[in-house]
Design a protein around this motif. Structure first.
Motif, mmCIF file in Angstrom:
data_model
loop_
_atom_site.group_PDB
_atom_site.id
_atom_site.type_symbol
_atom_site.label_atom_id
_atom_site.label_comp_id
_atom_site.label_asym_id
_atom_site.label_seq_id
_atom_site.Cartn_x
_atom_site.Cartn_y
_atom_site.Cartn_z
ATOM 1 N N VAL A 120 6.536 -1.092 11.534
ATOM 2 C CA VAL A 120 5.435 -0.426 12.225
ATOM 3 C C VAL A 120 4.339 -1.445 12.494
ATOM 4 C CG1 VAL A 120 5.931 1.812 11.174
ATOM 5 C CG2 VAL A 120 4.306 0.264 10.068
ATOM 6 N N LEU A 167 -4.700 0.700 8.423
ATOM 7 C CA LEU A 167 -3.845 -0.225 7.691
ATOM 8 C C LEU A 167 -4.328 -1.671 7.855
ATOM 9 C CD1 LEU A 167 -0.361 1.344 8.494
ATOM 10 C CD2 LEU A 167 -1.501 1.300 6.264
ATOM 11 N N MET A 189 4.650 7.349 1.318
ATOM 12 C CA MET A 189 4.607 6.424 2.451
ATOM 13 C C MET A 189 4.236 5.056 1.890
ATOM 14 S SD MET A 189 5.406 7.728 5.399
ATOM 15 C CE MET A 189 4.573 6.840 6.701
ATOM 16 N N GLU A 190 5.143 4.094 2.047
ATOM 17 C CA GLU A 190 4.935 2.766 1.489
ATOM 18 C C GLU A 190 4.895 1.740 2.615
ATOM 19 O OE1 GLU A 190 8.163 2.195 -1.221
ATOM 20 O OE2 GLU A 190 7.752 4.056 -2.321
ATOM 21 N N TYR A 191 3.983 0.782 2.483
ATOM 22 C CA TYR A 191 3.845 -0.277 3.477
ATOM 23 C C TYR A 191 3.858 -1.627 2.757
ATOM 24 C CZ TYR A 191 2.223 3.553 6.436
ATOM 25 O OH TYR A 191 2.128 4.729 7.128
ATOM 26 N N LEU A 198 4.298 -4.401 9.830
ATOM 27 C CA LEU A 198 4.461 -4.072 8.413
ATOM 28 C C LEU A 198 5.806 -3.377 8.244
ATOM 29 C CD1 LEU A 198 0.958 -2.443 7.782
ATOM 30 C CD2 LEU A 198 1.674 -4.693 6.936
ATOM 31 N N TYR A 210 0.866 -1.179 0.000
ATOM 32 C CA TYR A 210 0.000 0.000 0.000
ATOM 33 C C TYR A 210 0.899 1.225 0.000
ATOM 34 C CZ TYR A 210 -3.332 3.587 1.392
ATOM 35 O OH TYR A 210 -4.104 4.718 1.428
ATOM 36 N N CYS A 211 0.595 2.176 -0.876
ATOM 37 C CA CYS A 211 1.459 3.344 -1.054
ATOM 38 C C CYS A 211 0.606 4.598 -1.173
ATOM 39 C CB CYS A 211 2.308 3.160 -2.308
ATOM 40 S SG CYS A 211 3.320 4.587 -2.738
ATOM 41 N N ASP A 237 9.403 5.580 4.440
ATOM 42 C CA ASP A 237 9.003 6.983 4.382
ATOM 43 C C ASP A 237 10.010 7.681 3.466
ATOM 44 O OD1 ASP A 237 8.199 9.562 4.784
ATOM 45 O OD2 ASP A 237 8.335 9.521 6.961
ATOM 46 N N ALA A 243 0.413 -2.271 12.382
ATOM 47 C CA ALA A 243 -0.744 -1.808 11.628
ATOM 48 C C ALA A 243 -1.780 -1.191 12.557
ATOM 49 C CB ALA A 243 -1.350 -2.973 10.853
ATOM 50 N N ASN A 245 7.691 -0.331 6.693
ATOM 51 C CA ASN A 245 7.329 1.011 6.248
ATOM 52 C C ASN A 245 8.548 1.724 5.672
ATOM 53 O OD1 ASN A 245 7.117 4.131 7.849
ATOM 54 N ND2 ASN A 245 5.929 3.636 6.052
#
Length: 241
Positions: A187, A193, A224-226, A205, A142-143, A209, A189, A207
């Motif tokens: 991080v 998230l 921000m990518e997860y 997850l 997810y981004c 940044d 969730a 992360n």
């Protein structure tokens, strides 16, 4: 604007593919430069630029009197955190079927953190693009990308943002990300998230940044990518200086 950077990226991608599973997949070395340049239909100067980038990233080693050695132990790494790879390609390289579940575009105002990252005033108009990519039908990446509206120079539609953010930046903003700096951490969730990834709250997850810059050092966008656990084996190549 010169088309050579785009052509270089295309040929670089072609060479990587040829070394992984194409005409050079069984070779220890690439052909000598004169032969390779002729095969690719480019000048030797242009080829040297491409080979230099591949060598910086560890895919090849050039040795005087020996030639251009293909480093398969580097080439076969599925996910390199020190190299920008589009999300769908990353999922595919890790042996999963990639897809885009959704792309959601919205306009808003920069908060304090975003304003600092993009060097704009707090409250300035920004474009936000949220993207969820799946692996074998399950949420994997997810981004959320944020671009200052001041960079947008051409009209665009929601369909233009279905492509990776780099395509939009090239076509609608006329900017070319050159490098990025990313803070990487684990991080837990939160509720939002957890719903996105269909996992229990508190699940870890990865992360990232990230802020991307152009060649002059100006911020182009922040992200921000997860990444969900279980789909990727991330690696980093570090040369000894």
């Amino acid at each position: 604007m010169s088309t050579q950077p785009t052509q270089n990226r295309t040929i670089r991608t072609q060479l990587l593919s040829d070394m992984r599973d194409g005409i050079y997949s069984a070779c220890e070395r690439l052909p000598r430069e004169s032969v390779l340049a002729e095969t690719l239909g480019i000048s030797r100067t242009q080829l040297r630029d491409i080979l230099a980038s591949l060598e910086r990233e560890g895919f090849i080693t050039r040795r005087h009197g020996v030639g251009t050695i293909i480093n398969r132990h580097i080439l076969n790494v599925h996910t390199r955190m020190d190299i920008e790879v589009e999300f769908l390609d990353m999922i595919r390289r890790n042996g999963h079927q990639p897809a885009v579940a959704y792309v959601r575009v919205s306009e808003g105002e920069a908060d304090a953190k975003t304003a600092s990252q993009l060097r704009i005033v707090e409250g300035a108009p920004v474009l936000r693009v949220a993207r969820l990519c799946t692996a074998d039908g399950m949420p994997a990446i997810y981004c959320e990308d944020v671009v200052s509206k001041s960079l947008v120079k051409a009209d665009y539609t929601a369909d233009d943002l279905n492509q990776p953010i780099f395509h939009f930046l090239h076509q609608s903003c006329g900017v070319y990300p050159y490098l990025d700096l990313a803070e990487i951490r684990a991080v837990a969730a939160d509720g939002v998230l957890a719903e996105i990834f269909q996992i229990p709250a508190g699940t870890p997850l990865l992360n990232m940044d990230e802020v991307d810059y152009d060649i002059d050092g100006n911020p182009v966008f922040c992200s921000m990518e997860y990444f969900a656990d279980g789909y990727f084996r991330h690696a980093v190549m570090r040369k000894k200086l």
